[in-house]
Motif scaffolding. Structure first.
Motif, PDB file in Angstrom:
ATOM      1  N   MET A   1      16.310  15.729   6.365  1.00  0.00           N
ATOM      2  CA  MET A   1      14.991  15.324   5.897  1.00  0.00           C
ATOM      3  C   MET A   1      13.940  16.235   6.497  1.00  0.00           C
ATOM      4  O   MET A   1      14.159  16.871   7.527  1.00  0.00           O
ATOM      5  CB  MET A   1      14.690  13.857   6.233  1.00  0.00           C
ATOM      6  N   VAL A   2      12.817  16.268   5.834  1.00  0.00           N
ATOM      7  CA  VAL A   2      11.633  16.930   6.366  1.00  0.00           C
ATOM      8  C   VAL A   2      10.555  15.858   6.465  1.00  0.00           C
ATOM      9  O   VAL A   2      10.405  15.037   5.557  1.00  0.00           O
ATOM     10  CB  VAL A   2      11.200  18.137   5.497  1.00  0.00           C
ATOM     11  N   THR A   3       9.825  15.841   7.578  1.00  0.00           N
ATOM     12  CA  THR A   3       8.876  14.762   7.848  1.00  0.00           C
ATOM     13  C   THR A   3       7.514  15.313   8.219  1.00  0.00           C
ATOM     14  O   THR A   3       7.423  16.283   8.972  1.00  0.00           O
ATOM     15  CB  THR A   3       9.379  13.884   9.013  1.00  0.00           C
ATOM     16  N   ILE A   4       6.480  14.692   7.701  1.00  0.00           N
ATOM     17  CA  ILE A   4       5.124  14.959   8.180  1.00  0.00           C
ATOM     18  C   ILE A   4       4.609  13.674   8.805  1.00  0.00           C
ATOM     19  O   ILE A   4       4.910  12.572   8.329  1.00  0.00           O
ATOM     20  CB  ILE A   4       4.174  15.481   7.071  1.00  0.00           C
ATOM     21  N   GLU A   5       3.872  13.818   9.900  1.00  0.00           N
ATOM     22  CA  GLU A   5       3.282  12.666  10.587  1.00  0.00           C
ATOM     23  C   GLU A   5       1.785  12.878  10.700  1.00  0.00           C
ATOM     24  O   GLU A   5       1.330  13.975  11.038  1.00  0.00           O
ATOM     25  CB  GLU A   5       3.871  12.508  11.988  1.00  0.00           C
ATOM     26  N   MET A   6       1.049  11.830  10.403  1.00  0.00           N
ATOM     27  CA  MET A   6      -0.416  11.883  10.514  1.00  0.00           C
ATOM     28  C   MET A   6      -0.918  10.548  11.051  1.00  0.00           C
ATOM     29  O   MET A   6      -0.253   9.522  10.896  1.00  0.00           O
ATOM     30  CB  MET A   6      -1.052  12.171   9.150  1.00  0.00           C
ATOM     31  N   SER A   7      -2.108  10.583  11.653  1.00  0.00           N
ATOM     32  CA  SER A   7      -2.728   9.351  12.117  1.00  0.00           C
ATOM     33  C   SER A   7      -4.230   9.409  11.850  1.00  0.00           C
ATOM     34  O   SER A   7      -4.796  10.494  11.677  1.00  0.00           O
ATOM     35  CB  SER A   7      -2.475   9.136  13.610  1.00  0.00           C
ATOM     36  N   LYS A   8      -4.833   8.233  11.811  1.00  0.00           N
ATOM     37  CA  LYS A   8      -6.278   8.148  11.597  1.00  0.00           C
ATOM     38  C   LYS A   8      -6.790   6.903  12.300  1.00  0.00           C
ATOM     39  O   LYS A   8      -6.157   5.847  12.260  1.00  0.00           O
ATOM     40  CB  LYS A   8      -6.593   8.082  10.096  1.00  0.00           C
TER      41      LYS A   8
ATOM     42  N   ILE B   1      -2.449   7.029   2.129  1.00  0.00           N
ATOM     43  CA  ILE B   1      -1.944   5.804   2.753  1.00  0.00           C
ATOM     44  C   ILE B   1      -2.851   5.400   3.909  1.00  0.00           C
ATOM     45  O   ILE B   1      -3.278   4.246   4.004  1.00  0.00           O
ATOM     46  CB  ILE B   1      -0.484   5.982   3.221  1.00  0.00           C
ATOM     47  N   LEU B   2      -3.176   6.341   4.779  1.00  0.00           N
ATOM     48  CA  LEU B   2      -4.030   6.051   5.937  1.00  0.00           C
ATOM     49  C   LEU B   2      -5.419   5.597   5.510  1.00  0.00           C
ATOM     50  O   LEU B   2      -5.946   4.608   6.032  1.00  0.00           O
ATOM     51  CB  LEU B   2      -4.141   7.287   6.827  1.00  0.00           C
ATOM     52  N   ASP B   3      -6.012   6.322   4.559  1.00  0.00           N
ATOM     53  CA  ASP B   3      -7.352   5.963   4.087  1.00  0.00           C
ATOM     54  C   ASP B   3      -7.381   4.551   3.516  1.00  0.00           C
ATOM     55  O   ASP B   3      -8.297   3.772   3.782  1.00  0.00           O
ATOM     56  CB  ASP B   3      -7.835   6.954   3.025  1.00  0.00           C
ATOM     57  N   ARG B   4      -6.381   4.238   2.748  1.00  0.00           N
ATOM     58  CA  ARG B   4      -6.364   2.931   2.099  1.00  0.00           C
ATOM     59  C   ARG B   4      -6.154   1.792   3.102  1.00  0.00           C
ATOM     60  O   ARG B   4      -6.784   0.737   2.992  1.00  0.00           O
ATOM     61  CB  ARG B   4      -5.274   2.907   1.021  1.00  0.00           C
ATOM     62  N   ILE B   5      -5.297   2.004   4.089  1.00  0.00           N
ATOM     63  CA  ILE B   5      -5.085   0.981   5.120  1.00  0.00           C
ATOM     64  C   ILE B   5      -6.388   0.690   5.856  1.00  0.00           C
ATOM     65  O   ILE B   5      -6.777  -0.471   6.022  1.00  0.00           O
ATOM     66  CB  ILE B   5      -3.978   1.407   6.097  1.00  0.00           C
ATOM     67  N   LEU B   6      -7.074   1.742   6.275  1.00  0.00           N
ATOM     68  CA  LEU B   6      -8.322   1.539   7.025  1.00  0.00           C
ATOM     69  C   LEU B   6      -9.426   0.961   6.140  1.00  0.00           C
ATOM     70  O   LEU B   6     -10.285   0.222   6.625  1.00  0.00           O
ATOM     71  CB  LEU B   6      -8.771   2.846   7.666  1.00  0.00           C
TER      72      LEU B   6
ATOM     73  N   LEU C   1      -9.050  -5.219  10.315  1.00  0.00           N
ATOM     74  CA  LEU C   1      -8.490  -5.489  11.632  1.00  0.00           C
ATOM     75  C   LEU C   1      -7.800  -4.259  12.241  1.00  0.00           C
ATOM     76  O   LEU C   1      -7.701  -4.127  13.455  1.00  0.00           O
ATOM     77  CB  LEU C   1      -7.500  -6.653  11.537  1.00  0.00           C
ATOM     78  N   VAL C   2      -7.351  -3.336  11.393  1.00  0.00           N
ATOM     79  CA  VAL C   2      -6.639  -2.146  11.865  1.00  0.00           C
ATOM     80  C   VAL C   2      -7.621  -1.171  12.500  1.00  0.00           C
ATOM     81  O   VAL C   2      -8.612  -0.786  11.896  1.00  0.00           O
ATOM     82  CB  VAL C   2      -5.864  -1.467  10.711  1.00  0.00           C
ATOM     83  N   LYS C   3      -7.318  -0.772  13.741  1.00  0.00           N
ATOM     84  CA  LYS C   3      -8.143   0.198  14.470  1.00  0.00           C
ATOM     85  C   LYS C   3      -7.593   1.612  14.349  1.00  0.00           C
ATOM     86  O   LYS C   3      -8.334   2.582  14.381  1.00  0.00           O
ATOM     87  CB  LYS C   3      -8.230  -0.178  15.956  1.00  0.00           C
ATOM     88  N   LYS C   4      -6.276   1.733  14.236  1.00  0.00           N
ATOM     89  CA  LYS C   4      -5.630   3.033  14.096  1.00  0.00           C
ATOM     90  C   LYS C   4      -4.355   2.862  13.290  1.00  0.00           C
ATOM     91  O   LYS C   4      -3.660   1.852  13.442  1.00  0.00           O
ATOM     92  CB  LYS C   4      -5.299   3.631  15.468  1.00  0.00           C
ATOM     93  N   ALA C   5      -4.060   3.837  12.459  1.00  0.00           N
ATOM     94  CA  ALA C   5      -2.823   3.807  11.679  1.00  0.00           C
ATOM     95  C   ALA C   5      -2.112   5.147  11.831  1.00  0.00           C
ATOM     96  O   ALA C   5      -2.754   6.201  11.899  1.00  0.00           O
ATOM     97  CB  ALA C   5      -3.119   3.528  10.208  1.00  0.00           C
ATOM     98  N   GLU C   6      -0.806   5.090  11.906  1.00  0.00           N
ATOM     99  CA  GLU C   6       0.037   6.273  11.988  1.00  0.00           C
ATOM    100  C   GLU C   6       1.096   6.162  10.909  1.00  0.00           C
ATOM    101  O   GLU C   6       1.686   5.095  10.719  1.00  0.00           O
ATOM    102  CB  GLU C   6       0.710   6.369  13.353  1.00  0.00           C
TER     103      GLU C   6
ATOM    104  N   ILE D   1       0.837  -1.203   0.000  1.00  0.00           N
ATOM    105  CA  ILE D   1       0.000   0.000   0.000  1.00  0.00           C
ATOM    106  C   ILE D   1       0.870   1.251   0.000  1.00  0.00           C
ATOM    107  O   ILE D   1       0.646   2.183  -0.786  1.00  0.00           O
ATOM    108  CB  ILE D   1      -0.967  -0.011   1.205  1.00  0.00           C
ATOM    109  N   VAL D   2       1.878   1.274   0.856  1.00  0.00           N
ATOM    110  CA  VAL D   2       2.775   2.430   0.916  1.00  0.00           C
ATOM    111  C   VAL D   2       3.444   2.661  -0.427  1.00  0.00           C
ATOM    112  O   VAL D   2       3.449   3.781  -0.958  1.00  0.00           O
ATOM    113  CB  VAL D   2       3.829   2.254   2.035  1.00  0.00           C
ATOM    114  N   LYS D   3       4.013   1.626  -1.015  1.00  0.00           N
ATOM    115  CA  LYS D   3       4.728   1.781  -2.284  1.00  0.00           C
ATOM    116  C   LYS D   3       3.794   2.243  -3.407  1.00  0.00           C
ATOM    117  O   LYS D   3       4.157   3.092  -4.223  1.00  0.00           O
ATOM    118  CB  LYS D   3       5.435   0.481  -2.666  1.00  0.00           C
ATOM    119  N   GLU D   4       2.592   1.691  -3.467  1.00  0.00           N
ATOM    120  CA  GLU D   4       1.655   2.085  -4.517  1.00  0.00           C
ATOM    121  C   GLU D   4       1.193   3.530  -4.360  1.00  0.00           C
ATOM    122  O   GLU D   4       1.089   4.260  -5.339  1.00  0.00           O
ATOM    123  CB  GLU D   4       0.451   1.136  -4.538  1.00  0.00           C
ATOM    124  N   GLU D   5       0.931   3.945  -3.140  1.00  0.00           N
ATOM    125  CA  GLU D   5       0.487   5.328  -2.921  1.00  0.00           C
ATOM    126  C   GLU D   5       1.630   6.322  -3.112  1.00  0.00           C
ATOM    127  O   GLU D   5       1.408   7.434  -3.594  1.00  0.00           O
ATOM    128  CB  GLU D   5      -0.160   5.483  -1.545  1.00  0.00           C
TER     129      GLU D   5
END
Length: 119
Positions: free
Chosen positions: A109-116, A78-83, A88-93, A59-63
């Motif tokens: 590096m510059v990083t963004i972090e998100m969760s759902k 990435i988050l939308d597709r995982i959920l 079985l996944v309740k939360k993804a970061e 999923i990560v590589k395709e997105e």
């Protein structure tokens, strides 16, 4: 509840607001963590009872292969597709990092972090 983490998924992609970024691309790093009930798989030792990290990596590589101007948009996909795909996944970061970004300085590096979370 348990956590499955995949660290340092390396991808070459073409994200960014600059035209050059869409042409020459850049190196990226993605770190992922998903929370799920892992008690059943701990008992059964069966892959179908857990979150398959091969699918998470896919999923990560395709997105990451879909060009976006902003890393936030990539992380959201990435988050939308995982959920959507893994019930079985309740939360993804997710953390998406652009290595050696073209920002006029010596920046690793510059990083963004998100969760759902699942509703």
């Amino acid at each position: 509840m348990g956590t499955i983490k995949i660290k340092n998924i390396r991808v070459y992609a073409y994200h960014g607001c600059l035209i050059e970024e869409g042409k020459i691309g850049s190196d990226y790093r993605v770190d992922l963590a998903v929370k799920a009930n892992l008690s059943k798989s701990a008992k059964t030792d069966n892959l179908s009872d857990t979150v398959d990290y091969v699918l998470l990596n896919k999923i990560v590589k395709e997105e990451m292969a879909i060009r976006s101007q902003l890393l936030e948009e990539v992380a959201k996909r990435i988050l939308d597709r995982i959920l959507f795909e893994i019930s079985l996944v309740k939360k993804a970061e997710v953390a998406v990092s652009k290595l050696n970004p073209p920002i006029g300085g010596n920046v690793a590096m510059v990083t963004i972090e998100m969760s759902k979370s699942r509703k």
